[in-house]
Design an enzyme around this catalytic site. Structure first.
Site, PDB file in Angstrom:
ATOM      1  N   VAL A  27      -2.941   1.986  -1.494  1.00 18.60           N
ATOM      2  CA  VAL A  27      -1.796   3.102  -1.227  1.00 18.60           C
ATOM      3  C   VAL A  27      -1.988   3.705  -0.033  1.00 18.60           C
ATOM      4  O   VAL A  27      -3.312   4.126   0.545  1.00 18.60           O
ATOM      5  CB  VAL A  27      -2.228   3.752  -2.528  1.00 18.60           C
ATOM      6  CG1 VAL A  27      -1.444   5.652  -2.319  1.00 18.60           C
ATOM      7  CG2 VAL A  27      -1.295   3.344  -3.633  1.00 18.60           C
ATOM      8  N   GLU A  28      -0.812   4.285   0.812  1.00 17.71           N
ATOM      9  CA  GLU A  28      -0.884   4.994   1.941  1.00 17.71           C
ATOM     10  C   GLU A  28      -0.625   6.565   1.654  1.00 17.71           C
ATOM     11  O   GLU A  28      -1.078   7.198   2.513  1.00 17.71           O
ATOM     12  CB  GLU A  28       0.254   4.594   2.908  1.00 17.71           C
ATOM     13  CG  GLU A  28      -0.263   3.222   3.741  1.00 17.71           C
ATOM     14  CD  GLU A  28       0.713   2.743   4.668  1.00 17.71           C
ATOM     15  OE1 GLU A  28       0.863   3.479   5.915  1.00 17.71           O
ATOM     16  OE2 GLU A  28       1.475   1.931   4.567  1.00 17.71           O
ATOM     17  N   ALA A  29       0.069   6.549   0.601  1.00 17.05           N
ATOM     18  CA  ALA A  29       0.364   7.998   0.319  1.00 17.05           C
ATOM     19  C   ALA A  29       0.425   8.367  -1.176  1.00 17.05           C
ATOM     20  O   ALA A  29       0.922   7.649  -1.971  1.00 17.05           O
ATOM     21  CB  ALA A  29       1.840   8.426   0.659  1.00 17.05           C
TER      22      ALA A  29
END
Lengths: 340, 340
Positions: free
Chosen positions: A28-30
């Site tokens: 996950v990036e955000a």
């Protein structure tokens, strides 16, 4: 933990393990966080959250805060975060008060019309910031009415939208204001330059307005039944006020907060990250988790707010997050116990 | 009149003619009248009604008044009739406030438990008269709450039913009271002697209570969206308050007023007339006319209240009375112009 051993059907939510927590963080990036019941309860921070958020930031993760609580504006939320020792900028905050203002902006709501707000400061502040003229809010919470003959309740004929959110100052004055701004048969505000004061004409005209050209918008910031307005208890949420207005107008609102994905466009524009590389973290199944799923995000339910494990596992529950954990702190801790 | 010439489908409502008015009077032993919008608007009598009612009485017709407006008790309604020059006895009045009390009585609601009322004097008076202990009502309309940390909203643990009706003193205090008396997860009132103050236990226990043994009753006097609380305007009706409570509890109420036929048993017991020889006269399609139809009565819509002719004839309207007339006076006048 028995639920993670593969004997459950795939839709069954998984309690996080060190491995799945780590894999979630890696993929996950955000992270999109709900606030009430996740970051804080009322004005009380949930212990350990600042360090947990800091740990995610230090891994390069974007943090976003998506709250249905319309009582504050983004600016007011940034102050609240600061007062609790959390370094969060206004641009990382997406509140339902902001969503309501953006919805009107996107619909090119005419600036010469007004917005009547059943809600608190946050809605008024966001609407004003977006350039709209508002009526209502806390000020009308002090107004009283007396039901007596020959009394005529005068309403502002230039109101073209009603925004309903959480309002601890809800009263009969406001509720009467509502039906008079565009939903009922006797109301003629949908197109203010065609207003007729003649009873029979206005009846006919408004019936058409409502049924075929409902010019007066009915916007709900959200429909949460309850929320942690204070640390110790749940209190009626915006679902209460929205229910009242729906009950007296016979109309259903357009919901701009979670689980509607209306805010997602603004969020994507700002962060340019695929939704599959986002994870929604929240304490409510019918708003947070549904919002995440509707938007195509991964989802993590935390049990630090309104949803209990038995609610989640109840046979009638149809909303299943990808994972669940006790709280945000446990999630981050778990991910850190898994070796690289 | 073109609608009476047989070219319309049978379900299409017929405007009264002298012949049909006369035939209706002849075939009916008891007329059931709604009050707001039929007999009066607010505190203002609709002109000509006393003579019209007198004419029906002189023909030996029984008159009954069935009102969804819960603001008054039967006794208070009898006084209102008298103050308007109408001779109506308490026994001829069936109000939704009375219905709520009778519902609890019929369910053998334990006298040691209390009833919380979102409503006005009428509900409190009828409940007290039936021997129940009440809380809430106008008194709680003055109470304020401050949403701040460490504040604990204490509720009465002996409340076992909530009655919701029209309440011009609706506020957040009352709305918070509601969720605390039995609908939400954290609430433990369904069976007061099993209350646990320990958070985790109470969570689990209340979940069971609500889903499998919902001991705390949620009773709505009615769900009228609006009504003529004053002569000049419509105001939000009980549907507004019921919507608020439903919106914050996620539960739907048991409705005891129209269109529910709960009151019919009491009415039949008193008057011993077949429902097919009764006619319900009202101004609302979704309460009065539906009530009449549900009970097997003839139905007459009057256009002196909330329903316009265009509402009645609108393609989306699915509730068709047997007949309609401008008002009660016209109906009686018409019937008298037809020769014997």
């Amino acid at each position: 933990m028995s639920m993670a051993n593969g004997t459950k059907p795939p839709s069954s939510p998984q309690p996080l393990t060190p491995e799945t927590a780590r894999s979630l963080v890696d993929s996950v990036e955000a992270f999109l966080f709900d606030c009430d019941g996740v970051i804080w309860k009322g004005d009380k921070l949930i212990e350990g959250v600042p360090l947990a958020l800091q740990a995610l930031r230090s891994l390069g993760k974007k943090l976003v805060f998506v709250t249905n609580n319309s009582r504050k504006s983004r600016k007011q939320y940034a102050k609240k975060f600061a007062s609790l020792g959390l370094d969060v900028s206004e641009e990382e905050i997406f509140s339902s008060s902001f969503a309501a203002a953006m919805f009107l902006k996107q619909r090119n709501f005419p600036k010469e019309k007004k917005v009547y707000a059943v809600g608190e400061e946050g809605i008024l502040e966001e609407l004003t910031l977006a350039g709209f003229s508002c009526l209502g809010g806390p000020e009308d919470g002090k107004k009283e009415i007396e039901l007596k003959n020959n009394f005529w309740f005068e309403h502002d004929k230039s109101v073209g939208a009603v925004v309903v959110g959480l309002d601890q100052y809800i009263n009969y004055y406001k509720l009467q204001q509502i039906p008079k701004v565009g939903f009922l048969r006797k109301v003629t505000l949908c197109n203010s330059n065609e207003i007729s004061s003649q009873k029979d004409n206005s009846d006919r005209y408004a019936t058409l307005c409502i049924r075929e050209n409902p010019g007066c918008l009915f916007i709900a910031t959200n429909r949460d039944a309850v929320g942690h307005m204070t640390d110790l208890q749940e209190w009626p949420g915006a679902g209460c006020m929205v229910g009242a207005v729906a009950g007296s107008t016979g109309k259903e609102p357009t919901v701009v907060g979670k689980p509607s994905t209306f805010l997602m466009d603004f969020l994507l524009e700002r962060f340019q990250i695929e939704t599959s590389r986002m994870c929604m973290v929240g304490d409510r199944l019918d708003t947070d988790i549904l919002f995440g799923q509707n938007a195509g995000c991964k989802t993590l339910l935390v049990l630090s707010g309104v949803t209990s494990l038995s609610d989640l596992q109840h046979p009638t529950n149809e909303i299943h997050p990808d994972y669940y954990a006790s709280n945000v702190v446990d999630f981050v801790e778990l991910s850190r116990t898994c070796p690289l």
